[in-house]
Design an enzyme around this catalytic site. Structure first.
Site, mmCIF file in Angstrom:
data_model
loop_
_atom_site.group_PDB
_atom_site.id
_atom_site.type_symbol
_atom_site.label_atom_id
_atom_site.label_comp_id
_atom_site.label_asym_id
_atom_site.label_seq_id
_atom_site.Cartn_x
_atom_site.Cartn_y
_atom_site.Cartn_z
ATOM 1 N N GLU A 1 -23.915 -32.641 3.563
ATOM 2 C CA GLU A 1 -23.946 -31.561 4.563
ATOM 3 C C GLU A 1 -25.064 -30.596 4.205
ATOM 4 O O GLU A 1 -25.224 -30.240 3.039
ATOM 5 C CB GLU A 1 -22.651 -30.734 4.570
ATOM 6 C CG GLU A 1 -21.447 -31.396 5.130
ATOM 7 C CD GLU A 1 -20.205 -30.476 5.075
ATOM 8 O OE1 GLU A 1 -20.362 -29.233 5.014
ATOM 9 O OE2 GLU A 1 -19.100 -31.032 5.080
ATOM 10 N N GLU B 1 -15.243 -31.410 -0.371
ATOM 11 C CA GLU B 1 -15.162 -30.054 -0.923
ATOM 12 C C GLU B 1 -13.763 -29.708 -1.441
ATOM 13 O O GLU B 1 -13.111 -28.798 -0.923
ATOM 14 C CB GLU B 1 -15.615 -29.023 0.119
ATOM 15 C CG GLU B 1 -17.047 -29.242 0.582
ATOM 16 C CD GLU B 1 -17.538 -28.181 1.561
ATOM 17 O OE1 GLU B 1 -16.721 -27.356 2.014
ATOM 18 O OE2 GLU B 1 -18.737 -28.171 1.879
ATOM 19 N N ARG C 1 -21.345 -39.368 9.564
ATOM 20 C CA ARG C 1 -20.262 -39.067 8.635
ATOM 21 C C ARG C 1 -19.176 -38.301 9.394
ATOM 22 O O ARG C 1 -19.424 -37.205 9.888
ATOM 23 C CB ARG C 1 -20.805 -38.229 7.458
ATOM 24 C CG ARG C 1 -19.750 -37.795 6.499
ATOM 25 C CD ARG C 1 -20.304 -37.096 5.252
ATOM 26 N NE ARG C 1 -19.175 -36.551 4.532
ATOM 27 C CZ ARG C 1 -18.913 -35.258 4.375
ATOM 28 N NH1 ARG C 1 -19.750 -34.336 4.824
ATOM 29 N NH2 ARG C 1 -17.835 -34.874 3.748
ATOM 30 N N ASN D 1 -22.878 -30.998 -0.833
ATOM 31 C CA ASN D 1 -23.064 -30.120 0.322
ATOM 32 C C ASN D 1 -23.796 -28.871 -0.140
ATOM 33 O O ASN D 1 -23.374 -28.222 -1.100
ATOM 34 C CB ASN D 1 -21.718 -29.713 0.921
ATOM 35 C CG ASN D 1 -21.013 -30.888 1.578
ATOM 36 O OD1 ASN D 1 -21.592 -31.969 1.730
ATOM 37 N ND2 ASN D 1 -19.760 -30.694 1.974
ATOM 38 N N TYR E 1 -25.779 -25.206 1.148
ATOM 39 C CA TYR E 1 -26.125 -24.253 2.206
ATOM 40 C C TYR E 1 -26.925 -23.061 1.703
ATOM 41 O O TYR E 1 -27.726 -22.505 2.426
ATOM 42 C CB TYR E 1 -24.839 -23.726 2.877
ATOM 43 C CG TYR E 1 -24.127 -24.784 3.686
ATOM 44 C CD1 TYR E 1 -24.448 -24.995 5.019
ATOM 45 C CD2 TYR E 1 -23.149 -25.585 3.112
ATOM 46 C CE1 TYR E 1 -23.815 -25.981 5.769
ATOM 47 C CE2 TYR E 1 -22.502 -26.570 3.846
ATOM 48 C CZ TYR E 1 -22.844 -26.759 5.178
ATOM 49 O OH TYR E 1 -22.225 -27.738 5.917
ATOM 50 N N HIS F 1 -10.630 -34.281 4.869
ATOM 51 C CA HIS F 1 -11.408 -33.057 5.084
ATOM 52 C C HIS F 1 -10.422 -31.966 5.523
ATOM 53 O O HIS F 1 -10.436 -31.509 6.648
ATOM 54 C CB HIS F 1 -12.506 -33.296 6.118
ATOM 55 C CG HIS F 1 -13.595 -32.260 6.156
ATOM 56 N ND1 HIS F 1 -14.946 -32.564 6.108
ATOM 57 C CD2 HIS F 1 -13.551 -30.908 6.239
ATOM 58 C CE1 HIS F 1 -15.664 -31.456 6.179
ATOM 59 N NE2 HIS F 1 -14.834 -30.427 6.269
HETATM 60 O O1 IFM Z 1 -17.842 -26.300 8.497
HETATM 61 C C1 IFM Z 1 -17.860 -26.444 7.113
HETATM 62 C C2 IFM Z 1 -17.419 -27.832 6.707
HETATM 63 O O2 IFM Z 1 -16.158 -28.138 7.206
HETATM 64 C C3 IFM Z 1 -17.371 -27.948 5.212
HETATM 65 N N1 IFM Z 1 -18.606 -27.524 4.615
HETATM 66 C C4 IFM Z 1 -19.179 -26.268 5.040
HETATM 67 C C5 IFM Z 1 -19.245 -26.204 6.548
HETATM 68 C C6 IFM Z 1 -19.844 -24.864 6.999
HETATM 69 O O3 IFM Z 1 -19.086 -23.801 6.540
#
Ligand code: IFM
Length: 454
Positions: free
Chosen positions: A360, A165, A76, A293, A295, A120
């Site tokens: 992500e 995002e 991606r 995404n 985290y 992006h």
């Molecule tokens: O690096 C970023 C990415 O560009 C978008 N999502 C989160 C990642 C980590 O912060």
């Protein structure tokens, strides 16, 4: 016991143009908001810019070879709008398009599926000067651009992500101002969010018009947010963050409406008159897949202290985020794999027919290239394996998760935090431009081969 993945499940790695390409003036590329922002004093830690980044623009074939050695099914990447249209509108720049043309050919030669993100965060600066995302015309320009790239690459790229995002583009870019273009205008941030939604809808139409068999997706950083207690006030705080963090995109994109509570929460900031008749129908285009995404999680409560200044949480600026509890990644983010299972299951419960993929997931740690050339990153292996296990829990519960993309292929420019945060499977030596295998890359390679978690 080994946990297996469905045969069609895609293992991938992800990057974004401005974070890796460098070569910001090559072959007619125009300036983006991130070029301007990163060169403004004090905006980026260490004064870093994306001018050189990982030098991927010049090293692309070698980077695709690394992807091949890694053994991923899919890659991606994002397309830099200012390479394709240096001022954000008009005729395409052939040299800019040619780079992505070569990239998808290199991927094809190695049997790697290309997954293209159209936007992006690198808005052409000329469009920002004409008003930026708070200006409706940008959504129309985006549709032109999306049509151009789909026309050029749609014979080989099948899966398209319109936006990455959009919450960050709207609220970090126009409310808190920690991202480009660095504006602090809460009402404009709401307009930006709507125009990003509109851009997705118009862009999806343009992609399908240019490439009839395109699959269309959008990638959201759905916030996994919890209330700090069972109190009604903390639940209300959580609801408000969910409204302006998540449902401001999910609801119009998937249901064709804005949440009533969001409109009420933000009524003192904007009358939402930027939403025109017919917009919501345009925004709600059929989605083939939703990219998520993930985290970390966040815990919030109703704050006693009153509104905070310069927050991205428009209409919820008095909500307090509790400090995360450790262990933390180098971003200061908590590590909670179960949050991923919950997020995927929650989305599936609300939109049962919608296939999902993790676009992500990954973690920054202070990696070091040892004298023996090794990069020992056991924390990242632990992070990735526990999140993949959490993903399999969602699969086992019947959630249609189609793939997983590790963020990121290589260490890169982490926006306002510059190069200090290393998310890569490959270690980038910024002095020489060399990439080095981290232990996590070797671990991911095994996973891609075996298609099962140990
Ligand atoms: O690096 C970023 C990415 O560009 C978008 N999502 C989160 C990642 C980590 O912060």
């Amino acid at each position: 016991m080994a946990v297996a993945f469905p045969p069609a499940f895609r293992f991938g790695a992800a990057t974004a143009a401005y974070q890796i390409e460098g070569a910001v003036a090559a072959d007619g590329r125009g300036p983006s908001i991130w070029d301007v922002f990163s060169h403004a004093p004090g905006r980026i830690d260490g004064g870093d810019t994306g001018d050189t980044a990982c030098g991927h623009y010049d090293r692309m074939p070698a980077d695709v070879a690394l992807l091949g050695d890694l053994g991923v099914d899919a890659y991606r990447f994002s397309i830099a709008w200012p390479r394709v249209q240096p001022t954000g509108s008009g005729k395409p720049n052939p040299a800019g398009l040619a780079f992505y043309d070569r990239l998808v050919d290199e991927l094809a030669a190695r049997g790697i599926e290309p997954v293209a993100t159209v936007y992006h965060w690198d808005l052409p600066q000329a469009l920002e000067e004409a008003g930026g995302w708070p200006d409706r015309a940008v959504a129309e320009r985006f549709a032109d651009y999306a049509g151009l790239v789909a026309q050029a690459l749609g014979d080989r790229v099948k899966l398209w992500c319109t936006l990455n995002e959009p919450w960050c583009s709207a609220f970090l870019g126009y409310a808190s101002g920690v991202h480009a273009p660095g504006r602090r205008e809460p009402a404009a941030a709401l307009a930006a969010a709507h125009h990003l939604n509109l851009a997705h809808g118009l862009g999806a139409q343009a992609i399908r018009a240019a490439a009839a068999d395109a699959q269309v997706s959008v990638v959201l950083n759905v916030h996994a947010v919890k209330a700090a207690s069972d109190s009604a006030a903390d639940h209300a705080a959580c609801r408000r963050i969910d409204a302006v963090g998540n449902r401001i995109f999910l609801d119009p994109l998937l249901d064709g409406s804005y949440p009533e509570d969001l409109l009420a929460d933000t009524a003192g900031i904007s009358d939402w008159s930027f939403v025109r008749d017919g917009d919501l129908a345009l925004i709600r285009q059929p989605l083939d897949l939703l990219g998520v995404n993930y985290y970390k999680t966040d815990t919030v409560r109703a704050a006693a202290a009153g509104p905070a200044a310069n927050t991205p949480w428009v209409g919820a600026d008095d909500v307090e985020f509790l400090p995360p509890t450790g262990p933390l990644t180098d971003m200061g983010w908590n590590i909670e794999p179960a949050g991923l299972t919950g997020l995927l299951a929650g989305l599936h419960a609300r939109w049962p027919g919608l296939p999902l993929f993790v676009a992500e997931n990954g973690a920054a740690f202070p990696d070091r290239l040892d004298a023996d050339g090794q990069v020992r990153d056991p924390q990242r292996i632990d992070y990735l394996s526990r999140h993949l296990e959490a993903l399999t829990a969602a699969l086992a519960a019947g959630v249609p998760v189609r793939g997983y993309f590790a963020w990121s292929l290589m260490d890169n420019f982490e926006w306002s935090l510059g190069y200090a945060k290393r998310f890569g499977l490959f270690y980038t030596d910024y002095a020489t431009g060399e990439r080095h295998w981290k232990d996590s890359a070797r671990w991911y390679q095994k996973l891609c081969r075996r298609r099962a978690l140990p």
